[in-house]
Design a protein around this motif. Structure first.
Motif, short mmCIF file in Angstrom:
data_model
loop_
_atom_site.label_atom_id
_atom_site.label_comp_id
_atom_site.label_asym_id
_atom_site.label_seq_id
_atom_site.Cartn_x
_atom_site.Cartn_y
_atom_site.Cartn_z
N GLY A 10 0.78 -1.23 0.00
CA GLY A 10 0.00 0.00 0.00
C GLY A 10 0.81 1.28 0.00
O GLY A 10 0.24 2.37 0.01
N VAL A 11 2.13 1.17 -0.01
CA VAL A 11 2.99 2.36 0.03
C VAL A 11 3.76 2.49 -1.28
O VAL A 11 4.44 1.56 -1.71
CB VAL A 11 3.99 2.29 1.20
N LEU A 12 3.64 3.66 -1.92
CA LEU A 12 4.49 3.99 -3.06
C LEU A 12 5.73 4.70 -2.54
O LEU A 12 5.61 5.75 -1.88
CB LEU A 12 3.76 4.90 -4.04
N THR A 13 6.89 4.16 -2.83
CA THR A 13 8.15 4.80 -2.44
C THR A 13 8.79 5.43 -3.67
O THR A 13 8.94 4.77 -4.70
CB THR A 13 9.13 3.80 -1.81
N ILE A 14 9.13 6.70 -3.56
CA ILE A 14 9.86 7.43 -4.61
C ILE A 14 11.22 7.77 -4.04
O ILE A 14 11.32 8.46 -3.02
CB ILE A 14 9.12 8.71 -5.02
N GLU A 15 12.27 7.29 -4.68
CA GLU A 15 13.63 7.44 -4.13
C GLU A 15 14.56 8.13 -5.14
O GLU A 15 14.68 7.71 -6.28
CB GLU A 15 14.21 6.07 -3.78
N PHE A 16 15.20 9.22 -4.69
CA PHE A 16 16.25 9.83 -5.49
C PHE A 16 17.43 8.87 -5.56
O PHE A 16 17.90 8.37 -4.53
CB PHE A 16 16.71 11.16 -4.86
N ASN A 17 17.92 8.62 -6.77
CA ASN A 17 18.96 7.60 -6.94
C ASN A 17 20.03 8.08 -7.93
O ASN A 17 20.33 7.45 -8.92
CB ASN A 17 18.33 6.29 -7.45
N ARG A 18 20.59 9.24 -7.61
CA ARG A 18 21.66 9.81 -8.44
C ARG A 18 22.79 10.28 -7.53
O ARG A 18 23.17 11.45 -7.53
CB ARG A 18 21.10 10.97 -9.27
N PRO A 19 23.34 9.37 -6.73
CA PRO A 19 24.29 9.78 -5.69
C PRO A 19 25.57 10.40 -6.24
O PRO A 19 26.19 11.23 -5.57
CB PRO A 19 24.58 8.47 -4.95
N ASP A 20 25.96 10.03 -7.47
CA ASP A 20 27.18 10.59 -8.05
C ASP A 20 27.04 12.09 -8.32
O ASP A 20 28.04 12.81 -8.42
CB ASP A 20 27.56 9.85 -9.34
N LYS A 21 25.79 12.56 -8.43
CA LYS A 21 25.50 13.98 -8.64
C LYS A 21 24.77 14.58 -7.43
O LYS A 21 24.08 15.57 -7.54
CB LYS A 21 24.66 14.19 -9.89
N LYS A 22 24.95 13.94 -6.27
CA LYS A 22 24.32 14.38 -5.03
C LYS A 22 22.80 14.48 -5.16
O LYS A 22 22.15 15.32 -4.56
CB LYS A 22 24.91 15.72 -4.57
N ASN A 23 22.27 13.58 -5.98
CA ASN A 23 20.82 13.52 -6.22
C ASN A 23 20.26 14.83 -6.78
O ASN A 23 19.09 15.16 -6.55
CB ASN A 23 20.06 13.14 -4.94
N ALA A 24 21.09 15.58 -7.51
CA ALA A 24 20.59 16.77 -8.20
C ALA A 24 19.52 16.34 -9.20
O ALA A 24 19.66 15.33 -9.89
CB ALA A 24 21.73 17.49 -8.91
N ILE A 25 18.44 17.12 -9.28
CA ILE A 25 17.24 16.70 -10.00
C ILE A 25 17.20 17.31 -11.40
O ILE A 25 17.29 18.53 -11.56
CB ILE A 25 15.98 17.09 -9.23
N THR A 26 17.02 16.48 -12.40
CA THR A 26 16.89 16.91 -13.78
C THR A 26 15.41 16.96 -14.17
O THR A 26 14.54 16.45 -13.46
CB THR A 26 17.60 15.94 -14.73
N SER A 27 15.13 17.54 -15.33
CA SER A 27 13.76 17.59 -15.83
C SER A 27 13.17 16.19 -15.99
O SER A 27 12.00 15.96 -15.67
CB SER A 27 13.72 18.33 -17.17
N ALA A 28 13.99 15.27 -16.47
CA ALA A 28 13.52 13.90 -16.66
C ALA A 28 13.13 13.27 -15.32
O ALA A 28 12.14 12.53 -15.23
CB ALA A 28 14.60 13.06 -17.34
N MET A 29 13.90 13.57 -14.27
CA MET A 29 13.59 13.04 -12.94
C MET A 29 12.28 13.63 -12.42
O MET A 29 11.45 12.93 -11.84
CB MET A 29 14.74 13.31 -11.98
N TYR A 30 12.09 14.93 -12.62
CA TYR A 30 10.84 15.56 -12.20
C TYR A 30 9.65 14.94 -12.92
O TYR A 30 8.60 14.72 -12.31
CB TYR A 30 10.87 17.06 -12.50
N GLN A 31 9.81 14.67 -14.21
CA GLN A 31 8.70 14.09 -14.96
C GLN A 31 8.35 12.70 -14.44
O GLN A 31 7.16 12.35 -14.30
CB GLN A 31 9.06 14.01 -16.45
N LEU A 32 9.38 11.91 -14.13
CA LEU A 32 9.13 10.57 -13.58
C LEU A 32 8.38 10.66 -12.25
O LEU A 32 7.44 9.89 -12.00
CB LEU A 32 10.46 9.83 -13.38
N MET A 33 8.77 11.60 -11.41
CA MET A 33 8.10 11.74 -10.12
C MET A 33 6.69 12.27 -10.27
O MET A 33 5.77 11.83 -9.57
CB MET A 33 8.92 12.64 -9.20
N ALA A 34 6.50 13.22 -11.18
CA ALA A 34 5.16 13.74 -11.43
C ALA A 34 4.23 12.64 -11.90
O ALA A 34 3.10 12.50 -11.42
CB ALA A 34 5.23 14.87 -12.47
#
Length: 255
Positions: A10-34
Motif C-alpha cells: 500500500g505504500v508507493l516509495t519514490i527514491e532519489f537515486n543519483r548519488p554521483d551527482k548528489k541527487n541533483a534533480i533533472t527535468s527527466a527526474m521531475y517528470q518521472l516523479m510527477a
C-alpha cells in the motif's frame, strides 16, 4: 535509474537515486516523479507515499546545468511544476525521509508533505536570493505560516543553511532520528498510514489543509511569474555564471 519507484503493502516509495551527482534533480527526474504521483492518486492500491533519498544526501536541488538548458521554457510548464502541482494536490498522505543535504526545492517540497522525518545529519537550505531568484512553489506562504514570519524571513532572505535540530525546533520536520534508523522509521510510519481507512485519511488531510488549496496554487503561479522574470535578469545570470566558474558572485553592480 535516477528515480526509483516501488509499490509495496500500500505504500508507493519514490527514491532519489543519483548519488554521483548528489541527487541533483533533472527535468527527466521531475517528470518521472510527477507521473508516479499522478498514477498513485488514481491507484486505489496506493494508500500512502514515501519520498526519500540516500543516507548521505536527500537532494542537492536542481541540476543547474540541466536547469539552465531548459531556462527558456515557461516555469509553470516545466516538469518541476508538474511534480510540485501533483505533490501539493495529493489527496493521499505523503511521508518524507530526509538525510544529508536538502537544498532549494529539496526543502521546498517538504512543506507540501504531511510527515517529515529527518536524520541527525540533515541540512536544509533555500538559497534563492543567493542565486538572484525568489521563493518557489508557495514556500513564501507556507513557510511563514509554518514557522512564523521572523524565522521564515531569516531563512528566505539570507538563504543560509540550517541543521536538523533547528528544523525540528521551528516546525519544518516532525522528528529527528539517528541516520541509521531514519528510513526504517519512515517506512513504518507510512505502513501505519496505509493500514488506516483511506477515506478517513483523505478527509482528515483535506481538513488539515483548511481550504488553502486554492491559495497555494495562486501563490505558486505568482511566484512562478516572478521566478521566470528573475531567471533572465542580470543578477541570476551573474549567480549562475559564478557557480559554473567556481567563484563568488558579485552583485554590487546591480541596484
Amino acid at each position: 535509474m535516477d528515480i526509483l519507484t516501488r509499490k509495496e503493502s500500500g505504500v508507493l516509495t519514490i527514491e532519489f537515486n543519483r548519488p554521483d551527482k548528489k541527487n541533483a534533480i533533472t527535468s527527466a527526474m521531475y517528470q518521472l516523479m510527477a507521473d508516479a504521483l499522478k498514477d498513485a492518486e488514481a491507484d486505489a492500491a496506493v494508500r500512502a507515499i514515501l519520498i526519500t533519498g540516500k543516507p548521505e544526501v536527500f537532494t542537492a536541488g536542481n541540476d543547474l546545468d540541466d536547469f539552465m538548458k531548459n531556462a527558456s521554457a515557461g516555469v509553470g510548464d516545466r516538469p518541476v511544476a508538474q511534480f510540485m502541482r501533483a505533490l501539493s494536490t495529493a489527496g493521499k498522505p505523503v511521508v518524507a525521509a530526509v538525510a544529508g543535504n536538502a537544498v532549494g526545492i529539496g526543502t521546498t517540497m517538504l512543506m507540501h508533505c504531511d510527515l517529515v522525518y529527518a536524520a541527525e545529519n540533515a541540512k536544509f537550505s533555500m538559497p534563492f536570493t543567493q542565486l538572484g531568484l525568489c521563493p518557489e512553489f508557495a514556500s513564501s506562504m507556507l513557510f511563514p505560516a509554518m514557522v512564523g514570519y521572523q524565522r521564515a524571513a531569516e531563512k528566505l532572505l539570507l538563504g543560509e543553511a540550517f541543521l536538523a535540530d533547528e528544523a525540528l525546533d521551528i516546525g519544518l520536520v516532525s522528528r529527528v532520528l539517528p541516520a541509521a534508523d531514519l528510513l526504517q522509521f519512515a517506512q513504518s510510519q507510512a505502513a501505519k498510514l496505509a493500514a488506516l481507512p483511506a477515506s478517513s485519511l483523505r478527509v482528515t488531510k483535506a481538513l488539515l489543509k483548511g481550504g488553502q488549496a486554492q491559495a497555494v496554487q495562486a501563490r505558486m503561479q505568482e511566484e512562478n511569474k516572478h521566478f521566470g522574470e528573475m531567471l533572465g535578469a542580470p543578477e541570476a545570470k551573474e549567480a549562475f555564471t559564478a557557480f559554473f566558474e567556481k567563484r563568488r558572485p558579485d552583485f554590487s553592480k546591480f541596484a
